[in-house]
Scaffold this motif. Structure first.
Motif, PDB file in Angstrom:
ATOM      1  N   GLY A   1       3.239 -13.294  -0.844  1.00 41.79           N
ATOM      2  CA  GLY A   1       2.558 -12.325   0.002  1.00 41.79           C
ATOM      3  C   GLY A   1       3.442 -11.186   0.459  1.00 41.79           C
ATOM      4  O   GLY A   1       3.039 -10.387   1.309  1.00 41.79           O
ATOM      5  N   SER A   2       4.649 -11.070  -0.122  1.00 46.46           N
ATOM      6  CA  SER A   2       5.518  -9.953   0.228  1.00 46.46           C
ATOM      7  C   SER A   2       4.987  -8.644  -0.336  1.00 46.46           C
ATOM      8  O   SER A   2       5.234  -7.570   0.222  1.00 46.46           O
ATOM      9  N   VAL A   3       4.302  -8.708  -1.466  1.00 44.16           N
ATOM     10  CA  VAL A   3       3.540  -7.585  -1.993  1.00 44.16           C
ATOM     11  C   VAL A   3       2.116  -8.081  -2.227  1.00 44.16           C
ATOM     12  O   VAL A   3       1.862  -9.278  -2.315  1.00 44.16           O
ATOM     13  N   GLY A   4       1.184  -7.144  -2.311  1.00 44.73           N
ATOM     14  CA  GLY A   4      -0.207  -7.528  -2.503  1.00 44.73           C
ATOM     15  C   GLY A   4      -1.078  -6.994  -1.383  1.00 44.73           C
ATOM     16  O   GLY A   4      -0.721  -6.033  -0.698  1.00 44.73           O
ATOM     17  N   ALA A   5      -2.211  -7.616  -1.170  1.00 44.17           N
ATOM     18  CA  ALA A   5      -3.208  -7.137  -0.205  1.00 44.17           C
ATOM     19  C   ALA A   5      -2.590  -6.968   1.183  1.00 44.17           C
ATOM     20  O   ALA A   5      -1.900  -7.862   1.687  1.00 44.17           O
ATOM     21  N   GLY A   6      -2.809  -5.799   1.770  1.00 53.36           N
ATOM     22  CA  GLY A   6      -2.352  -5.532   3.113  1.00 53.36           C
ATOM     23  C   GLY A   6      -0.924  -5.050   3.237  1.00 53.36           C
ATOM     24  O   GLY A   6      -0.475  -4.718   4.339  1.00 53.36           O
ATOM     25  N   THR A   7      -0.183  -4.982   2.137  1.00 55.43           N
ATOM     26  CA  THR A   7       1.219  -4.571   2.203  1.00 55.43           C
ATOM     27  C   THR A   7       1.433  -3.131   1.756  1.00 55.43           C
ATOM     28  O   THR A   7       2.515  -2.581   1.959  1.00 55.43           O
ATOM     29  N   GLY A   8       0.434  -2.525   1.126  1.00 57.97           N
ATOM     30  CA  GLY A   8       0.611  -1.192   0.544  1.00 57.97           C
ATOM     31  C   GLY A   8       1.274  -1.217  -0.805  1.00 57.97           C
ATOM     32  O   GLY A   8       1.504  -0.167  -1.405  1.00 57.97           O
TER      33      GLY A   8
ATOM     34  N   TYR B   1       2.993  -0.582  -9.435  1.00 63.43           N
ATOM     35  CA  TYR B   1       2.335  -0.850  -8.157  1.00 63.43           C
ATOM     36  C   TYR B   1       1.570   0.388  -7.707  1.00 63.43           C
ATOM     37  O   TYR B   1       2.054   1.512  -7.840  1.00 63.43           O
ATOM     38  N   ARG B   2       0.388   0.155  -7.162  1.00 60.51           N
ATOM     39  CA  ARG B   2      -0.363   1.223  -6.496  1.00 60.51           C
ATOM     40  C   ARG B   2       0.110   1.251  -5.048  1.00 60.51           C
ATOM     41  O   ARG B   2       0.003   0.257  -4.327  1.00 60.51           O
ATOM     42  N   LYS B   3       0.655   2.397  -4.637  1.00 60.09           N
ATOM     43  CA  LYS B   3       1.250   2.518  -3.305  1.00 60.09           C
ATOM     44  C   LYS B   3       0.372   3.377  -2.402  1.00 60.09           C
ATOM     45  O   LYS B   3      -0.110   4.416  -2.812  1.00 60.09           O
ATOM     46  N   ARG B   4       0.277   2.940  -1.146  1.00 56.99           N
ATOM     47  CA  ARG B   4      -0.441   3.704  -0.124  1.00 56.99           C
ATOM     48  C   ARG B   4       0.493   4.180   0.983  1.00 56.99           C
ATOM     49  O   ARG B   4       0.046   4.591   2.057  1.00 56.99           O
ATOM     50  N   HIS B   5       1.780   4.079   0.744  1.00 58.15           N
ATOM     51  CA  HIS B   5       2.813   4.599   1.632  1.00 58.15           C
ATOM     52  C   HIS B   5       4.092   4.684   0.792  1.00 58.15           C
ATOM     53  O   HIS B   5       4.068   4.414  -0.414  1.00 58.15           O
ATOM     54  N   SER B   6       5.205   5.068   1.423  1.00 56.40           N
ATOM     55  CA  SER B   6       6.461   5.183   0.691  1.00 56.40           C
ATOM     56  C   SER B   6       7.549   4.274   1.259  1.00 56.40           C
ATOM     57  O   SER B   6       8.734   4.474   0.991  1.00 56.40           O
ATOM     58  N   TYR B   7       7.153   3.253   2.001  1.00 55.33           N
ATOM     59  CA  TYR B   7       8.128   2.311   2.542  1.00 55.33           C
ATOM     60  C   TYR B   7       8.681   1.419   1.435  1.00 55.33           C
ATOM     61  O   TYR B   7       7.988   1.079   0.480  1.00 55.33           O
TER      62      TYR B   7
ATOM     63  N   ALA C   1      -4.228  15.086  -1.327  1.00 56.83           N
ATOM     64  CA  ALA C   1      -4.021  13.651  -1.126  1.00 56.83           C
ATOM     65  C   ALA C   1      -2.793  13.201  -1.914  1.00 56.83           C
ATOM     66  O   ALA C   1      -2.767  13.314  -3.143  1.00 56.83           O
ATOM     67  N   TYR C   2      -1.770  12.684  -1.234  1.00 58.22           N
ATOM     68  CA  TYR C   2      -0.574  12.185  -1.914  1.00 58.22           C
ATOM     69  C   TYR C   2      -0.672  10.690  -2.223  1.00 58.22           C
ATOM     70  O   TYR C   2      -0.078  10.203  -3.181  1.00 58.22           O
ATOM     71  N   TYR C   3      -1.395   9.970  -1.396  1.00 59.14           N
ATOM     72  CA  TYR C   3      -1.619   8.544  -1.625  1.00 59.14           C
ATOM     73  C   TYR C   3      -3.083   8.321  -1.965  1.00 59.14           C
ATOM     74  O   TYR C   3      -3.953   9.011  -1.440  1.00 59.14           O
TER      75      TYR C   3
ATOM     76  N   ILE D   1      -5.350   9.357  -8.271  1.00 60.38           N
ATOM     77  CA  ILE D   1      -3.935   9.042  -8.010  1.00 60.38           C
ATOM     78  C   ILE D   1      -3.116  10.315  -8.184  1.00 60.38           C
ATOM     79  O   ILE D   1      -3.293  11.053  -9.162  1.00 60.38           O
ATOM     80  N   SER D   2      -2.213  10.554  -7.237  1.00 57.24           N
ATOM     81  CA  SER D   2      -1.498  11.836  -7.231  1.00 57.24           C
ATOM     82  C   SER D   2      -0.381  11.918  -8.248  1.00 57.24           C
ATOM     83  O   SER D   2      -0.033  13.013  -8.699  1.00 57.24           O
ATOM     84  N   GLY D   3       0.216  10.781  -8.609  1.00 62.52           N
ATOM     85  CA  GLY D   3       1.354  10.860  -9.510  1.00 62.52           C
ATOM     86  C   GLY D   3       1.844   9.496  -9.935  1.00 62.52           C
ATOM     87  O   GLY D   3       1.411   8.451  -9.434  1.00 62.52           O
ATOM     88  N   LEU D   4       2.772   9.519 -10.874  1.00 59.15           N
ATOM     89  CA  LEU D   4       3.417   8.321 -11.404  1.00 59.15           C
ATOM     90  C   LEU D   4       4.919   8.497 -11.226  1.00 59.15           C
ATOM     91  O   LEU D   4       5.481   9.533 -11.596  1.00 59.15           O
ATOM     92  N   HIS D   5       5.571   7.470 -10.670  1.00 61.96           N
ATOM     93  CA  HIS D   5       6.985   7.563 -10.320  1.00 61.96           C
ATOM     94  C   HIS D   5       7.732   6.360 -10.892  1.00 61.96           C
ATOM     95  O   HIS D   5       7.232   5.233 -10.825  1.00 61.96           O
TER      96      HIS D   5
END
Length: 375
Positions: A40-47, A69-75, A94-96, A136-140
């Protein structure tokens, strides 16, 4: 052949994934990435939503893959694009979400394009073409190796970004004193004094492999790790379960040094190794001790690398405090495809200016290394 999306590595045979890896580095192994997901370190609710991409050959055998990974933040990325996201918000762009090919929470350069490199150009092109339709804004791609750099260099629309880390190199040192002898006198005295200050506090150290720690010791390791976030008012990225799963799935790669004062554990540093490199990842301390961070995170790792014959010690992100302890500047690379043409042009201009600054910083750091000059 269509590209498949995999949301759980547990649904894929570990041997099939690991057969694509060009080296033994642990961070893109099935065991490491699946432990992040299953804990659960990545997955639902983690971004961090896993969306790994797979390409199979005509027989159905796995040919290539991207840990994605699909990211909703940059942490948790360590290639900082918060300013890009802020600029997009001001401009109404929209960046995320964005797509990120990386190892979560691990600023370690290595393989990102797994398997047949000749297939990855087409995979990347297909992904970038579908970004607008997916919203999606981009691929990194963060902390790439030379093989990925060769695929991406000169590829239309891709922007290269460089950074600077500090790594220690083992030049055949016989022991820690032999390493100290390679330093200028003033720096040699500083390191020796720091080690003496820790010893005078009654602190001793034990190195343990992943199969040697009890669950109670893992509880202590996690308490130390979590405390480094909690003192800053943040939640830790990793769950306690992650450490137990990793110890179960790849114990041979784990190295933990426990610091004890009068027999009581007070600090730890958690590392991984592939038999050639020691990767220092997490540290934590449950008290206040003078110079203990330097000893636990740097000097113990250097000493262990010399004893084991490991060639390099990557002690993580950040820098200047490593420089005076013999860690040398290393240029890292990431690659960015931004779908919005205006954003892409603005970021390209920024990266040109940033590159000159990073290169100048790395060169200045190299000139400040503490090693003795040749006569």
């Amino acid at each position: 052949m269509p590209i498949q999306t995999l949301s759980r590595l547990a649904d894929l045979n570990p041997a099939s994934w690991d057969a694509l890896l060009p080296s033994a580095q642990p961070f893109v192994r099935h065991a490491f990435l699946s432990a992040l997901e299953d804990s659960g370190s990545v997955g639902a609710g983690t971004g961090w939503q896993p969306e790994h991409r797979l390409l199979r050959d005509a027989r159905g055998e796995l040919l290539a893959a991207l840990p994605l990974y699909r990211k909703r933040h940059s942490y948790g990325e360590y290639v900082f694009d918060w300013a890009w996201a802020d600029a997009c918000q001001r401009a109404g762009i929209a960046y995320y979400p964005k797509l990120l090919c990386a190892v979560p929470f691990s600023p370690v350069h290595g393989a990102r394009l797994l398997g047949d490199l000749s297939a990855h150009g087409a995979m990347l092109d297909e992904l970038t073409e579908t970004l607008p339709g997916l919203g999606i804004s981009g691929l990194h791609l963060n902390f790439t190796d030379a093989a990925a750099d060769a695929v991406l260099s000169g590829r239309a629309g891709w922007l290269e970004r460089i950074g600077c880390q500090f790594h220690w190199h083992n030049r055949g040192y016989r022991d820690f004193q032999d390493f100290l002898d390679a330093l200028a006198s003033r720096k040699r005295k500083q390191l020796r004094k720091e080690r003496e200050q820790v010893a005078l506090q009654g602190v001793e150290f034990d190195w343990l492999g992943g199969d040697q720690l009890s669950e109670a010791q893992w509880d202590f390791v996690y308490a130390c790790y979590a405390n480094t976030y909690q003192v800053r008012g943040q939640a830790p990225y990793l769950t306690r379960t992650f450490f137990s799963l990793l110890a179960e799935r790849m114990p041979q790669a784990i190295r933990v040094v426990l610091a004890r004062q009068h027999g009581r554990p007070v600090a730890m540093a958690f590392s991984l190794t592939d038999g050639e490199v020691l990767y220092g990842r997490y540290w934590g301390c449950l008290g206040e001790f003078d110079r203990l961070h330097f000893e636990t995170c740097f000097y113990q790792g250097i000493e262990q690398a010399i004893a084991a014959g490991w060639q390099r010690f990557d002690a993580g992100a950040q820098g200047e405090h490593k420089l005076i302890r013999g860690f040398e500047p290393l240029i890292t690379r990431s690659w960015h495809y931004l779908a919005h043409p205006g954003l892409r042009a603005a970021v390209a201009e920024f990266l040109t200016q940033e590159r000159a600054g990073v290169q100048a910083y790395a060169e200045a750091a190299r000139q400040a290394l503490p090693y003795r000059q040749a006569d």
